[in-house]
Design an enzyme around this catalytic site. Structure first.
Site, mmCIF file in Angstrom:
data_model
loop_
_atom_site.group_PDB
_atom_site.id
_atom_site.type_symbol
_atom_site.label_atom_id
_atom_site.label_comp_id
_atom_site.label_asym_id
_atom_site.label_seq_id
_atom_site.Cartn_x
_atom_site.Cartn_y
_atom_site.Cartn_z
ATOM 1 N N ASN A 46 0.797 -1.226 0.000
ATOM 2 C CA ASN A 46 0.000 0.000 0.000
ATOM 3 C C ASN A 46 0.831 1.278 0.000
ATOM 4 O OD1 ASN A 46 0.300 -1.559 2.529
ATOM 5 N ND2 ASN A 46 -0.372 0.314 3.522
ATOM 6 N N GLN A 71 -4.845 -4.056 -2.147
ATOM 7 C CA GLN A 71 -4.447 -3.021 -3.112
ATOM 8 C C GLN A 71 -4.331 -3.569 -4.532
ATOM 9 O OE1 GLN A 71 -4.434 0.088 -2.367
ATOM 10 N NE2 GLN A 71 -4.237 0.121 -0.136
ATOM 11 N N SER A 108 -10.958 -5.594 0.358
ATOM 12 C CA SER A 108 -11.641 -4.510 1.070
ATOM 13 C C SER A 108 -12.444 -3.655 0.092
ATOM 14 C CB SER A 108 -10.588 -3.648 1.775
ATOM 15 O OG SER A 108 -11.197 -2.545 2.392
ATOM 16 N N ALA A 109 -13.635 -3.210 0.531
ATOM 17 C CA ALA A 109 -14.539 -2.475 -0.376
ATOM 18 C C ALA A 109 -14.097 -1.041 -0.638
ATOM 19 C CB ALA A 109 -15.947 -2.474 0.217
ATOM 20 N N HIS A 110 -13.607 -0.358 0.409
ATOM 21 C CA HIS A 110 -13.397 1.086 0.225
ATOM 22 C C HIS A 110 -12.151 1.421 -0.586
ATOM 23 C CE1 HIS A 110 -10.471 2.093 3.658
ATOM 24 N NE2 HIS A 110 -10.718 0.826 3.858
ATOM 25 N N THR A 118 -24.928 -9.897 11.954
ATOM 26 C CA THR A 118 -25.789 -9.540 10.825
ATOM 27 C C THR A 118 -24.966 -8.839 9.758
ATOM 28 O OG1 THR A 118 -27.562 -9.249 12.412
ATOM 29 C CG2 THR A 118 -27.913 -8.308 10.219
ATOM 30 N N CYS A 144 1.447 7.688 13.085
ATOM 31 C CA CYS A 144 1.632 8.593 14.212
ATOM 32 C C CYS A 144 1.387 7.838 15.518
ATOM 33 C CB CYS A 144 0.664 9.750 14.075
ATOM 34 S SG CYS A 144 1.183 11.152 15.018
HETATM 35 N N1 PLP Z 1 -4.309 -4.256 3.854
HETATM 36 C C1 PLP Z 1 -3.838 -3.271 3.089
HETATM 37 C C2 PLP Z 1 -2.710 -3.545 2.146
HETATM 38 C C3 PLP Z 1 -4.383 -1.981 3.186
HETATM 39 O O1 PLP Z 1 -3.901 -1.006 2.422
HETATM 40 C C4 PLP Z 1 -5.434 -1.757 4.102
HETATM 41 C C5 PLP Z 1 -5.996 -0.408 4.277
HETATM 42 O O2 PLP Z 1 -5.268 0.568 4.368
HETATM 43 C C6 PLP Z 1 -5.910 -2.832 4.864
HETATM 44 C C7 PLP Z 1 -5.315 -4.065 4.721
HETATM 45 C C8 PLP Z 1 -7.035 -2.658 5.853
HETATM 46 O O3 PLP Z 1 -8.275 -2.570 5.173
HETATM 47 P P1 PLP Z 1 -9.592 -2.108 5.915
HETATM 48 O O4 PLP Z 1 -9.543 -0.634 6.001
HETATM 49 O O5 PLP Z 1 -10.709 -2.613 5.039
HETATM 50 O O6 PLP Z 1 -9.615 -2.767 7.252
#
Ligand code: PLP
Length: 374
Positions: A149, A179, A199-201, A237, A324
């Site tokens: 990431n 990613q 991950s969705a977002h 749920t 941080c």
């Molecule tokens: N793994 C990676 C490589 C990510 O970049 C992130 C989010 O920054 C996550 C896991 C965690 O995902 P989530 O926000 O859906 O918990």
């Protein structure tokens, strides 16, 4: 309008996702037998099929919805060790040093509970032989991310896992593909991975939703206890609206991913060329084998956290690699693994963008660079 150069943190909602959310009526419990429940169940299962189809799930794999990839990662990492914990076992887990904190922190927890954790650094000169020298008959799991990431580095997971499985088919493999999905060629059925987290977002849907791909023939062991939801792999749920938004985003990626990847690659080439030609003192930390939307740069003598604020004031959301802790920025563990000094790591910025970044926005980004670095 703020320009999103922090798309790896959150992509931001796609327009089609906003439409889907606006159309959603009250969503009831998909486990309820009445009509309202059945409607929610239909939407949930429809969404599962859409996502499964896009990521290339095989008939031997199951997609379990979770609250996000942090949960998926934790569940996957704990899976082989529930019976080993506090049991004077000699079981070990191998993870890379550049994983997301949701892997590294889960590994620390396992280590506190008596599981041996072995780390390998993908940036080491002999990384692959070193990795294989860590495996022995007590290795229960290997977890390696598909794409990092922070720097965008793409790891040869399919190949590594194929060799792990040849060594011993009983070693469980897991990859954090958060990613990678959408941005690089990806098929869940050909990764040699038992577990896969998504991950969705990161794809333009709502946050708070993710999935874990599991093998159908594995015994279910849950991290979250309670009801029998998700084939007894994850109690609670289901977040139907988040899941439906996930499917809406996936439908867009399915339609557009080739052109989106091409657009991201072009933007990356243009920005890399601009930075290299205009600011010769800026170091580029991103290597060739990297995500099409990610660039990591290091600005010697400048503190990245100050630069994040300066960019923000110019209407650009960007991120530094640092985490941080108690108000004190810690240098990125990924850049330290690359061999950067803490000072160099503290001067690194991550640029990660959406495919729909416009030419006008690219112009504004270049103007901001000229203002801040000339
Ligand atoms: N793994 C990676 C490589 C990510 O970049 C992130 C989010 O920054 C996550 C896991 C965690 O995902 P989530 O926000 O859906 O918990």
């Amino acid at each position: 309008m703020i320009i999103n150069l922090d798309a790896n943190a959150s992509y931001g909602l796609l327009p089609e996702v906003k439409e889907r959310i606006a159309l959603c009526e009250s969503l009831y419990n998909p486990s309820s037998i009445h009509q309202n429940g059945q409607k929610a169940r239909a939407l949930l299962e429809d969404s599962r099929s859409t996502i499964a189809d896009f990521i290339g799930l095989s008939s031997e794999q199951r997609l379990i919805f979770t609250s996000g990839a942090s949960e998926s990662n934790t569940q996957a990492l704990f899976y082989p060790f529930w019976k080993e914990i506090n049991n004077n076992s000699v079981a070990n887990l191998i993870v890379s040093t550049i994983e997301h904190p949701s892997i590294l922190e889960a590994a620390v927890k396992l280590s506190d509970l008596g599981i041996e954790v072995r780390y390998f650094n993908p940036f080491a000169t002999d990384a692959i032989p070193e990795f294989f020298s860590l495996i022995d008959s007590n290795t229960k799991m290997v977890s390696i991310m598909m794409a990092n990431n922070e720097t965008g580095l793409i790891l040869p997971v399919e190949d590594i896992f194929s060799r792990v499985k040849k060594y011993s088919n009983s070693i469980i493999t897991h990859t954090d593909a958060v990613q990678a999905v959408g941005k690089i060629a990806f098929r869940a059925d050909s990764l040699n991975a038992d577990f896969i987290s998504i991950s969705a977002h990161k794809l333009g849907a709502l946050s708070g939703t993710g999935a874990l791909i599991v093998p159908k023939d594995f015994e279910n062991r849950t991290l979250i206890s309670g009801g029998p939801q998700e084939s007894r792999w994850r109690a609670g749920t289901e977040n139907v609206i988040g899941i439906s938004s996930f499917a809406a985003a996936i439908s867009c990626w399915k339609q557009n991913s080739l052109s989106w990847i091409g657009r991201m690659q072009n933007i990356k080439t243009e920005l890399l060329h601009f930075i290299a030609s205009s600011f010769p003192t800026i170091n580029i930390n991103t290597t060739l084998q990297s995500l099409p939307n990610t660039i990591n740069i290091e600005i010697p003598g400048r503190l990245a956290d100050d630069l994040v604020v300066a960019f923000d004031l110019l209407g650009i959301a960007i991120s530094s690699g640092s985490a941080c802790a108690s108000g004190k920025p810690l240098p990125s563990h990924v850049l330290l693994a690359m061999g950067k000094t803490p000072e160099q790591a503290r001067s690194a910025l991550r640029i990660s963008f959406r495919a729909d970044l416009s030419d006008t926005e690219i112009g504004m980004i270049k103007d901001a660079f000229l203002k801040l670095f000339n």
